[in-house]
Design an enzyme around this catalytic site. Structure first.
Site, PDB file in Angstrom:
ATOM      1  N   PRO A   1       0.604  -1.199   0.010  1.00  0.00           N
ATOM      2  CA  PRO A   1      -0.089  -0.063   0.144  1.00  0.00           C
ATOM      3  C   PRO A   1       0.836   1.177  -0.121  1.00  0.00           C
ATOM      4  O   PRO A   1       1.838   1.203   0.425  1.00  0.00           O
ATOM      5  CB  PRO A   1      -0.700  -0.063   1.146  1.00  0.00           C
ATOM      6  CG  PRO A   1      -0.311  -1.287   2.131  1.00  0.00           C
ATOM      7  CD  PRO A   1       0.535  -2.080   1.260  1.00  0.00           C
TER       8      PRO A   1
ATOM      9  N   GLY B   1       3.928   3.542   5.431  1.00  0.00           N
ATOM     10  CA  GLY B   1       4.976   3.101   6.112  1.00  0.00           C
ATOM     11  C   GLY B   1       5.896   1.630   5.805  1.00  0.00           C
ATOM     12  O   GLY B   1       6.471   1.218   6.558  1.00  0.00           O
ATOM     13  N   LEU B   2       5.345   1.173   4.732  1.00  0.00           N
ATOM     14  CA  LEU B   2       5.678  -0.272   4.705  1.00  0.00           C
ATOM     15  C   LEU B   2       6.641  -0.401   3.248  1.00  0.00           C
ATOM     16  O   LEU B   2       6.832  -1.500   2.691  1.00  0.00           O
ATOM     17  CB  LEU B   2       4.581  -1.037   4.096  1.00  0.00           C
ATOM     18  CG  LEU B   2       3.665  -1.060   5.354  1.00  0.00           C
ATOM     19  CD1 LEU B   2       2.208  -2.016   5.036  1.00  0.00           C
ATOM     20  CD2 LEU B   2       4.126  -1.775   6.608  1.00  0.00           C
ATOM     21  N   GLY B   3       7.296   0.941   2.842  1.00  0.00           N
ATOM     22  CA  GLY B   3       8.313   0.895   1.983  1.00  0.00           C
ATOM     23  C   GLY B   3       8.002   0.630   0.485  1.00  0.00           C
ATOM     24  O   GLY B   3       8.656   0.494  -0.332  1.00  0.00           O
TER      25      GLY B   3
ATOM     26  N   SER C   1       7.522   2.944  -1.748  1.00  0.00           N
ATOM     27  CA  SER C   1       8.225   3.910  -2.927  1.00  0.00           C
ATOM     28  C   SER C   1       9.494   2.981  -3.011  1.00  0.00           C
ATOM     29  O   SER C   1      10.076   2.717  -4.579  1.00  0.00           O
ATOM     30  CB  SER C   1       8.484   5.259  -2.821  1.00  0.00           C
ATOM     31  OG  SER C   1       9.171   5.364  -1.315  1.00  0.00           O
ATOM     32  N   ALA C   2      10.334   2.642  -2.243  1.00  0.00           N
ATOM     33  CA  ALA C   2      11.577   2.061  -2.533  1.00  0.00           C
ATOM     34  C   ALA C   2      11.322   0.466  -3.272  1.00  0.00           C
ATOM     35  O   ALA C   2      12.132   0.173  -4.086  1.00  0.00           O
ATOM     36  CB  ALA C   2      12.500   1.769  -1.269  1.00  0.00           C
ATOM     37  N   ALA C   3      10.122  -0.284  -2.900  1.00  0.00           N
ATOM     38  CA  ALA C   3       9.975  -1.387  -3.570  1.00  0.00           C
ATOM     39  C   ALA C   3       9.501  -1.058  -5.125  1.00  0.00           C
ATOM     40  O   ALA C   3       9.884  -1.797  -5.868  1.00  0.00           O
ATOM     41  CB  ALA C   3       8.623  -2.006  -3.038  1.00  0.00           C
TER      42      ALA C   3
ATOM     43  N   ASP D   1      15.473   1.324   3.159  1.00  0.00           N
ATOM     44  CA  ASP D   1      14.061   0.935   2.771  1.00  0.00           C
ATOM     45  C   ASP D   1      14.566   0.158   1.361  1.00  0.00           C
ATOM     46  O   ASP D   1      14.039  -1.058   0.948  1.00  0.00           O
ATOM     47  CB  ASP D   1      13.003   1.964   2.193  1.00  0.00           C
ATOM     48  CG  ASP D   1      12.438   2.547   3.386  1.00  0.00           C
ATOM     49  OD1 ASP D   1      12.854   2.238   4.781  1.00  0.00           O
ATOM     50  OD2 ASP D   1      11.255   3.144   3.337  1.00  0.00           O
TER      51      ASP D   1
HETATM   52  C1  MEV Z   1      11.253   4.752   6.542  1.00  0.00           C
HETATM   53  O1  MEV Z   1      10.984   3.535   6.400  1.00  0.00           O
HETATM   54  C2  MEV Z   1      12.340   4.920   7.538  1.00  0.00           C
HETATM   55  C3  MEV Z   1      12.957   6.426   7.881  1.00  0.00           C
HETATM   56  O2  MEV Z   1      13.970   6.157   9.082  1.00  0.00           O
HETATM   57  C4  MEV Z   1      13.378   7.113   6.836  1.00  0.00           C
HETATM   58  C5  MEV Z   1      14.904   6.578   6.199  1.00  0.00           C
HETATM   59  O3  MEV Z   1      15.297   5.780   6.987  1.00  0.00           O
HETATM   60  O4  MEV Z   1      15.165   6.777   5.259  1.00  0.00           O
HETATM   61  C6  MEV Z   1      11.957   7.125   8.688  1.00  0.00           C
END
Ligand code: MEV
Length: 313
Positions: free
Chosen positions: A97, A101-103, A105-107, A148
């Site tokens: 989603p 907070g589950l990464g 954009s990186a995924a 991430d």
């Molecule tokens: C985000 O998943 C984690 C943070 O620590 C940002 C980062 O490490 O780039 C909030």
């Protein structure tokens, strides 16, 4: 016909988010959610991106100066791999989603890189994929630590610490766990951009560096204790560390109304520990549930949130 498939993993952070941006350790693990991307040749004369699930459809502008914020991050990939002149269609299937907070954009960055790597037989190593995804993350949220994209690329539980100097390699250690750790991920449904919460923490830190460095140091200490607790499978101790970490993240003001409710629900229904995970400000929480896992997940759903039962390790 579909030519190639590729994935980037979603993740949770068990301990250490935000402090990791300032050089502390963090523990992260992949979750069984991934972003998949497919590259196909076309005759359209440009790079066309489709994310049907999000109703996103655009042609990448060849000139980076003309790209909007959404195009800028993924555009780095095409520039770097010198593919902007190609005629292709990239279709992305995000099962992580967005902004939770589950990464995600990186995924997505890793999935697109891998799709291109396979389609154009670029022979990229995981290291190169990770480095390129990190550049996308930097564009997406300024001072990304790189955790991430590292989990999105390697898909393994790991201890991470960014390099002290820009350009140096981070410390990445794979964590071998004796047994799988049972969790519930509670998803608040409130989208929150990591760029925003990371920016908030940065301005607080700039106002009073000594005060905030103290909090980052405490998070660092409990993250390192968390490695021991995970490796010894001491879940009671791990739960305590997660609870304290959440208190410190709350002190950094990256929690939210929904996140607090989810954390309270988890603890009330028997979780040993519960904390926000990732950027916060909404997004998701992670609860440690060796017992009562179904009860915790059901209580979250009853309160109108999404819940996922996952194991890590
Ligand atoms: C985000 O998943 C984690 C943070 O620590 C940002 C980062 O490490 O780039 C909030």
């Amino acid at each position: 016909a579909i030519d190639h498939r590729a994935c980037g993993h979603g993740k949770i952070i068990m301990l250490g988010e935000h402090a990791v941006v300032y050089g502390s350790h963090a523990i992260a693990a992949p979750v069984p959610l991934a972003v998949r991307a497919v590259a196909q040749d076309t005759k359209s004369g440009g790079v066309d991106m489709f994310i049907p699930r999000w109703g996103v459809e655009y042609r990448l502008h060849r000139d980076p100066a003309h790209r909007d914020s959404f195009q800028r991050s993924l555009g780095i990939i095409f520039d770097e791999l010198q593919l902007t002149e190609r005629s292709m269609r990239i279709e992305v299937f995000p099962n992580v989603p967005r902004a939770m907070g589950l990464g995600g954009s990186a995924a997505m960055a890793v999935a697109v890189i891998r799709a291109l790597d396979q389609h154009y037989k670029l022979g990229l190593s995981d290291e190169e994929i990770n480095a390129l995804a990190f550049r996308c993350e930097e564009v997406a949220h300024g001072s990304a630590s790189g955790i991430d994209n590292t989990v999105a690329t390697y898909g393994k539980p790991l201890l991470y610490k960014r390099a002290a100097k820009q350009g140096d390699a981070p410390m990445v250690r794979e964590l071998h766990l004796p047994k799988r750790i049972p969790l519930v991920i509670g998803i608040s449904g409130k989208e929150s951009l990591t760029a925003v919460t990371v920016g908030k923490v940065r301005s607080a830190w700039q106002r009073n560096p000594a005060l905030y460095d103290g909090i980052f140091q405490q998070i660092d200490g409990l993250t390192l204790q968390g490695v021991e607790a995970m490796q010894q499978y001491d879940l009671e101790r791990l739960g305590d560390l997660m609870n304290i970490c959440h208190g410190l993240l709350n002190a950094l003001r990256v929690s939210s109304w929904e996140v607090e409710e989810l954390v309270q629900i988890a603890r009330e229904h028997g979780a040993l520990g519960a904390k926000l995970t990732g950027g916060g400000g909404g997004g998701s929480i992670v609860a440690l549930c060796p017992q009562n896992r179904e009860k915790v997940a059901a209580a979250m759903r009853d309160a109108g949130y999404q819940a996922m039962e996952v194991d890590i390790g």
